[in-house]
Motif scaffolding. Structure first.
Motif, short mmCIF file in Angstrom:
data_model
loop_
_atom_site.label_atom_id
_atom_site.label_comp_id
_atom_site.label_asym_id
_atom_site.label_seq_id
_atom_site.Cartn_x
_atom_site.Cartn_y
_atom_site.Cartn_z
N LYS A 104 -24.16 -52.65 35.43
CA LYS A 104 -24.62 -53.51 36.64
C LYS A 104 -24.85 -52.65 38.02
N TRP A 105 -24.16 -51.56 37.98
CA TRP A 105 -24.57 -50.42 38.91
C TRP A 105 -25.98 -50.06 38.80
N LEU A 106 -26.30 -49.63 37.68
CA LEU A 106 -27.70 -49.12 37.31
C LEU A 106 -28.79 -50.28 37.63
N GLY A 107 -28.37 -51.44 37.16
CA GLY A 107 -29.34 -52.89 37.56
C GLY A 107 -29.47 -52.91 38.99
N GLU A 108 -28.31 -52.56 39.89
CA GLU A 108 -28.33 -52.58 41.27
C GLU A 108 -29.51 -51.58 41.78
N ILE A 109 -29.20 -50.33 41.15
CA ILE A 109 -30.19 -49.36 41.63
C ILE A 109 -31.70 -50.00 41.52
N LEU A 110 -31.92 -50.41 40.19
CA LEU A 110 -33.44 -50.73 39.83
C LEU A 110 -33.60 -52.01 40.56
N ASN A 111 -32.82 -52.70 41.22
CA ASN A 111 -33.29 -53.70 42.23
C ASN A 111 -33.14 -53.47 43.71
N ARG A 112 -33.27 -52.25 44.03
CA ARG A 112 -32.81 -51.98 45.38
C ARG A 112 -33.96 -52.36 46.33
N ASP A 113 -35.17 -52.75 45.72
CA ASP A 113 -36.26 -53.12 46.55
C ASP A 113 -36.13 -54.67 46.86
N SER A 114 -35.45 -55.21 45.99
CA SER A 114 -35.56 -56.82 45.98
C SER A 114 -34.72 -57.35 47.09
N GLY A 115 -33.67 -56.83 47.30
CA GLY A 115 -32.71 -57.52 48.46
C GLY A 115 -32.02 -58.57 48.10
N CYS A 116 -32.06 -59.03 46.81
CA CYS A 116 -31.17 -59.92 45.91
C CYS A 116 -30.38 -59.53 45.01
N LYS A 117 -29.61 -60.67 44.46
CA LYS A 117 -28.60 -60.25 43.44
C LYS A 117 -29.38 -59.72 42.22
N SER A 118 -28.66 -58.50 41.54
CA SER A 118 -29.41 -57.90 40.57
C SER A 118 -29.63 -58.86 39.38
N ARG A 119 -30.82 -58.64 38.83
CA ARG A 119 -30.89 -59.57 37.76
C ARG A 119 -30.49 -59.26 36.44
N TYR A 120 -29.78 -57.73 36.65
CA TYR A 120 -29.12 -57.60 34.99
C TYR A 120 -27.77 -57.80 35.32
N SER A 121 -27.33 -59.35 34.90
CA SER A 121 -26.09 -59.73 35.37
C SER A 121 -25.05 -59.50 33.97
N SER A 122 -26.11 -59.22 32.92
CA SER A 122 -25.23 -58.86 31.71
C SER A 122 -25.59 -57.70 30.94
N PHE A 123 -24.99 -57.14 29.90
CA PHE A 123 -25.85 -55.96 29.31
C PHE A 123 -26.87 -56.39 28.53
N ASP A 124 -26.81 -57.75 28.01
CA ASP A 124 -27.94 -58.37 27.32
C ASP A 124 -29.21 -58.36 28.03
N ASP A 125 -29.08 -58.54 29.52
CA ASP A 125 -30.42 -58.34 30.35
C ASP A 125 -30.73 -56.94 30.73
N PHE A 126 -29.93 -56.16 30.45
CA PHE A 126 -30.30 -54.67 30.88
C PHE A 126 -31.30 -54.19 29.75
N ASP A 127 -32.28 -53.40 30.53
CA ASP A 127 -33.43 -52.87 29.67
C ASP A 127 -33.16 -51.15 29.79
N PRO A 128 -32.59 -50.50 29.02
CA PRO A 128 -32.23 -49.00 28.98
C PRO A 128 -33.47 -48.26 28.76
N GLU A 129 -34.46 -49.01 28.33
CA GLU A 129 -35.95 -48.13 28.06
C GLU A 129 -36.48 -47.68 29.24
N GLN A 130 -36.08 -48.49 30.33
CA GLN A 130 -36.59 -47.87 31.61
C GLN A 130 -36.10 -46.60 32.11
#
Length: 228
Positions: A104-130
């Protein structure tokens, strides 16, 4: 005297996992006696010898930005994420939830430009390949409070899949020391070298931040402080 180049590494993780103690240990080479809660952000700086002992050795400043982990500040933390040249993800080995929250922390960093809630709400949504690949931002995962974990060997064997494995990052388990020459110290030094390599010596300097966002943040002058 020539100016010393620097890199900026953000240190993130849940409140209470030991981020402030960790940054103090890295920069001051000794445990902090009375750590306090971080509100906003606190910055520690250390000198690092890049590729020490080789003809390419050079001194750099390492800035460690300890980001407060309070959930109530989630929507305002993005100002501290720009620019970021490396990421240290910190979790408490006695608190399994703090490890699960790293994505979730990594997702928050990935979404720093969006100004909204992280789209990575669960590990299933997280894309480590980035974050996998030689041109992506370096990551180091650090587990703290190893001395408080019972049956350490059994605990480690149960960790079949971690965010470090998913992102291709090194992982360190710490007690309250970071002895020179230890495997943990070597991994940390290697991580700093990798961050510097990506920032100053790589042909493919892939930045995780947009030029527009970087220009906007450059005009800000945030204040950093600790809670009493």
């Amino acid at each position: 005297m020539a100016a010393i180049d620097k890199v900026r590494i953000i240190v993130v993780g849940d409140s209470g996992v030991g981020k402030s103690s960790l940054t103090h240990l890295i920069c001051q080479h000794q445990p902090i006696s009375n750590p306090s809660w971080t509100i906003g952000c606190s910055v520690d700086v250390k000198l690092h010898e890049y590729k020490e002992g080789t003809p390419y050795q050079k001194t750099y400043f390492i800035e460690l930005w300890d980001i407060g982990g309070s959930h109530s500040h989630r929507n305002t933390r993005s100002v501290f994420y720009n620019p970021t040249h490396g990421i240290i993800l910190v979790h408490d080995l006695t608190n399994r939830k703090s490890q699960q929250n790293l994505q979730k922390w990594l997702g928050e960093i990935l979404n720093r430009d969006s100004g909204c809630k992280s789209r990575y709400s669960s590990f299933d949504d997280f894309d480590p390949e980035q974050f996998v690949g030689s041109t992506q931002i370096p990551i180091l995962v650090i587990g703290t409070k190893l001395d408080l974990v019972e049956q350490v060997r059994c605990h480690s064997q149960q960790r079949s899949s971690t965010i470090a494995e998913e992102c291709g990052a090194d992982e360190i388990f710490l007690i309250r020391s970071l002895a020179a020459g230890s495997s943990s110290a070597v991994k940390l030094s290697r991580f700093f070298d990798k961050v510097i390599e990506r920032r100053y010596h790589s042909r493919d300097r892939i930045s995780p931040f947009s030029d527009k966002r970087r220009s906007a943040v450059a005009s800000l002058s945030p204040k950093f402080y600790h809670a009493d």
